[in-house]
Design a protein around this motif. Structure first.
Motif, PDB file in Angstrom:
ATOM      1  N   TYR A 290       0.696  -1.050  -0.157  1.00 19.87           N
ATOM      2  CA  TYR A 290      -0.139   0.156  -0.012  1.00 19.87           C
ATOM      3  C   TYR A 290       0.932   1.088   0.074  1.00 19.87           C
ATOM      4  O   TYR A 290       0.582   2.332  -0.839  1.00 19.87           O
ATOM      5  N   LEU A 291       1.812   1.188   0.638  1.00 20.12           N
ATOM      6  CA  LEU A 291       2.837   2.472   0.948  1.00 20.12           C
ATOM      7  C   LEU A 291       3.369   2.696  -0.370  1.00 20.12           C
ATOM      8  O   LEU A 291       3.495   3.670  -0.884  1.00 20.12           O
ATOM      9  N   ASP A 292       3.982   1.473  -1.113  1.00 19.09           N
ATOM     10  CA  ASP A 292       4.684   1.730  -2.289  1.00 19.09           C
ATOM     11  C   ASP A 292       3.552   2.294  -3.362  1.00 19.09           C
ATOM     12  O   ASP A 292       4.031   3.101  -4.140  1.00 19.09           O
ATOM     13  N   THR A 293       2.302   1.747  -3.346  1.00 16.89           N
ATOM     14  CA  THR A 293       1.346   2.288  -4.594  1.00 16.89           C
ATOM     15  C   THR A 293       1.230   3.808  -4.356  1.00 16.89           C
ATOM     16  O   THR A 293       1.275   4.672  -5.043  1.00 16.89           O
ATOM     17  N   VAL A 294       0.978   4.367  -2.955  1.00 17.47           N
ATOM     18  CA  VAL A 294       0.834   5.582  -2.560  1.00 17.47           C
ATOM     19  C   VAL A 294       2.013   6.529  -3.179  1.00 17.47           C
ATOM     20  O   VAL A 294       1.709   7.634  -3.612  1.00 17.47           O
ATOM     21  N   LEU A 301      -3.488   9.203  -8.169  1.00 20.23           N
ATOM     22  CA  LEU A 301      -4.518   8.612  -7.377  1.00 20.23           C
ATOM     23  C   LEU A 301      -5.535   9.917  -6.556  1.00 20.23           C
ATOM     24  O   LEU A 301      -4.865  11.040  -6.527  1.00 20.23           O
ATOM     25  N   THR A 302      -6.712   9.565  -6.633  1.00 23.55           N
ATOM     26  CA  THR A 302      -7.613  10.457  -6.034  1.00 23.55           C
ATOM     27  C   THR A 302      -7.392  10.501  -4.796  1.00 23.55           C
ATOM     28  O   THR A 302      -6.712   9.646  -3.876  1.00 23.55           O
ATOM     29  N   ARG A 303      -7.683  11.897  -4.014  1.00 24.87           N
ATOM     30  CA  ARG A 303      -7.427  11.914  -2.633  1.00 24.87           C
ATOM     31  C   ARG A 303      -8.018  10.884  -1.592  1.00 24.87           C
ATOM     32  O   ARG A 303      -7.523  10.248  -0.661  1.00 24.87           O
ATOM     33  N   GLU A 304      -9.409  10.512  -2.354  1.00 21.46           N
ATOM     34  CA  GLU A 304      -9.893   9.316  -1.501  1.00 21.46           C
ATOM     35  C   GLU A 304      -9.262   8.055  -1.632  1.00 21.46           C
ATOM     36  O   GLU A 304      -9.322   7.419  -0.633  1.00 21.46           O
ATOM     37  N   TYR A 309      -5.730   3.892   0.604  1.00 21.33           N
ATOM     38  CA  TYR A 309      -4.523   3.002   0.892  1.00 21.33           C
ATOM     39  C   TYR A 309      -3.845   3.301   2.167  1.00 21.33           C
ATOM     40  O   TYR A 309      -3.342   2.379   2.916  1.00 21.33           O
ATOM     41  N   VAL A 310      -3.650   4.599   2.586  1.00 19.84           N
ATOM     42  CA  VAL A 310      -3.184   4.995   3.825  1.00 19.84           C
ATOM     43  C   VAL A 310      -3.754   4.204   4.913  1.00 19.84           C
ATOM     44  O   VAL A 310      -3.192   3.530   6.008  1.00 19.84           O
ATOM     45  N   GLU A 311      -5.068   4.064   5.064  1.00 20.42           N
ATOM     46  CA  GLU A 311      -5.842   3.375   6.007  1.00 20.42           C
ATOM     47  C   GLU A 311      -5.625   2.019   6.148  1.00 20.42           C
ATOM     48  O   GLU A 311      -5.531   1.441   7.161  1.00 20.42           O
TER      49      GLU A 311
END
Ligand code: ADP
Length: 494
Positions: A290-294, A301-304, A309-311
């Motif tokens: 998830y962190l890699d993706t962000v 990515l949209t803010r949402e 992902y961070v959640e």
């Protein structure tokens, strides 16, 4: 190669052979020595007055001259009676004047007069040995008498007893049937003692032999099969070997048990390391993903999505933290000095508090969380923080494994000086095969594996350990599709 036998009875028999041999030998040496002395004593005592009689019977010396005719007659008479006897005429200094033995055989010229004086003085210390004129080194028993000539000591008549024929004791034995018989009986007695001793040693060592064979079999089984000694029962009148056998038997049982425990502990340790690394890796990999993706897609990515992902990354982070906390908690509980503080507290209040804590969660899951707690529940003894942990773990599980619309109930009842706490649910239940394993560390029922919401499989292990520290146990009843009920009891404060 050594001549010492390897078996115990062999060694004992060898020792017996040596012992009996030594006894036999010393007996022979003693018998030969004493027989010889005894014969000499008897011989000397028997002929004590022989020389005196000869002197009395014959006038052997007159003035400076020897009465050769009288002497010859005396020698002759003696030879007839006892050819082993030799007669010597000595002067007052002990010099040999004449003798009855064949000429050329006499090797000494003079005889030491001290033994003669001792003989004449009498006393009981027989045999007294004097110098043997026929042997420059040898000594023999004798009879002696002073030869007087008109009140003057002219010399001594020195009669050597025994003579050549009886020098050797062996020959004495050879010539005596009684002595041979006695020696034969003694030898037979010794042989009999040897055989009896060997047989009794074989009989006495049969239990050590059995014990040794049983220990050998135990070793051959690689210490898996405890030692069994048939018919070896505790007996207050048993000897050291009986006690040794029973002790070795119980030691072997203990060893088998300990080795089993060690093996199981070793397997458990290996499984645990594998489980821990697996359980740490799964959330770690997701977290990393998830962190890699962000990070990589950041702007796209949209803010949402970014937030989602961070959640998710945070959720796995939380899971990791929970896992390490549980591991640490279990390690502390299983240490030599577990942190436990026993006190008296109200289980009713604690149960209400814990139920309250989960009410919101239950509502979210649309599960009814009920409590059945009588008003007059007595205080119990235990560690309040640890018991709180037990209740939390059990209610958390009940909520986790109960579907929407289900019911979870926490109840307390009095039962013979104890308060029994029961946490039951109308959840999916646990199958009969899985039931015995749910308290093992890292054990998760098949369906729970891969379920992201499921715990690490440590919750019930912690529960079991905490109750163990309270000398209590956790019991479970479950029926798949119907529900599960956990139960434990704590003593009422007395
Ligand atoms: P976890 O942290 O995975 O829940 P636990 O040690 O608490 O681990 O439980 C072990 C397993 O027992 C779980 O995987 C779960 O499947 C099963 N289990 C525990 N409590 C319940 C319950 N109330 N109903 C059904 N299954 C349960």
């Amino acid at each position: 190669m050594t001549l010492v036998p390897r078996s115990l009875h062999g060694k004992l028999v060898a020792a017996l052979v040596v012992l009996i041999g030594a006894i036999g030998l010393s007996y022979v040496v003693l018998a030969l020595g004493t027989t010889r002395l005894y014969l000499e004593e008897v011989n000397q005592k028997l002929h004590r007055s022989l020389a005196a009689n000869l002197v009395a019977e014959n006038k052997l010396v007159s003035g400076e001259t020897i009465n050769h005719a009288a002497l010859k007659q005396a020698f002759h008479n003696l030879m007839i009676v006892n050819p082993a006897i030799e007669v010597y005429l000595l002067d007052a200094e002990g010099r040999i004047l004449t003798f009855s033995a064949p000429p050329g055989k006499v090797l000494r010229k003079r005889i030491d007069l001290d033994p003669v004086a001792a003989f004449l003085a009498g006393g009981e210390a027989f045999p007294i040995r004097g110098e043997d004129p026929r042997d420059s080194e040898g000594y023999k028993v004798f009879s002696a008498a002073p030869v007087m000539d008109g009140g003057r000591l002219a010399g001594y008549l020195y009669v050597v007893l025994g003579g050549e024929a009886y020098d050797s004791v062996v020959r004495v034995f050879q010539s005596s049937y009684i002595l041979r018989l006695a020696a034969g009986v003694a030898a037979a007695g010794l042989i009999l003692a040897l055989v009896a001793g060997a047989l009794s040693f074989i009989w006495l060592t049969r239990r050590p032999r059995r014990l040794s064979a049983a220990v050998e079999a135990f070793k051959r089984s690689d210490f898996q099969e405890p030692l069994r000694l048939k018919g070896w029962r505790p007996n207050p009148r048993g000897d050291e070997i009986d006690h040794l056998g029973l002790t070795v038997e119980s030691m072997s049982r203990r060893m088998v048990r300990q080795i089993g425990l060690l093996r199981r502990a070793d397997t458990a340790r290996r499984d645990m390391v594998a489980n821990i690394s697996h359980d740490l890796r799964t959330p770690l990999t997701s977290l990393q993903g998830y962190l890699d993706t962000v990070l990589m897609k950041g702007g796209d990515l949209t803010r949402e999505d970014q937030r989602r992902y961070v959640e998710l990354a945070l959720k796995h982070c939380h899971r990791l933290g929970q896992l390490t906390d549980e591991l640490f908690e279990l390690a502390k509980l299983e240490s030599d000095k577990p942190p436990i503080q026993i006190e008296s507290f109200s289980l009713a209040e604690l149960a209400q508090d814990v139920a309250q804590k989960f009410r919101l969660e239950a509502e979210k899951r649309r599960i009814s969380l009920d409590t059945e707690i009588p008003r007059d529940v007595l205080a119990v003894t235990g560690d309040i923080a640890l018991i709180e942990r037990v209740l939390e773990n059990l209610i958390e599980n009940a909520l986790r494994y109960t579907p929407i619309g289900g019911r979870v109930c926490l109840s307390l009842v009095h039962d013979a000086g104890r308060i029994v706490a029961r946490i039951s649910d109308t959840g999916r239940g646990i199958s009969r095969e899985e039931l015995p394993h749910i308290f093992e560390r890292f054990y998760r029922v098949e369906k729970a594996r891969g379920d992201a919401s499921a715990g690490a499989g440590l919750g019930l292990a912690i529960v079991k350990r905490i109750l163990q520290l309270h000398d209590s146990a956790i019991e479970v009843e479950s029926e798949p599709g119907v529900g599960t009920s956990f139960r434990f009891a704590l003593p009422v404060t007395g």
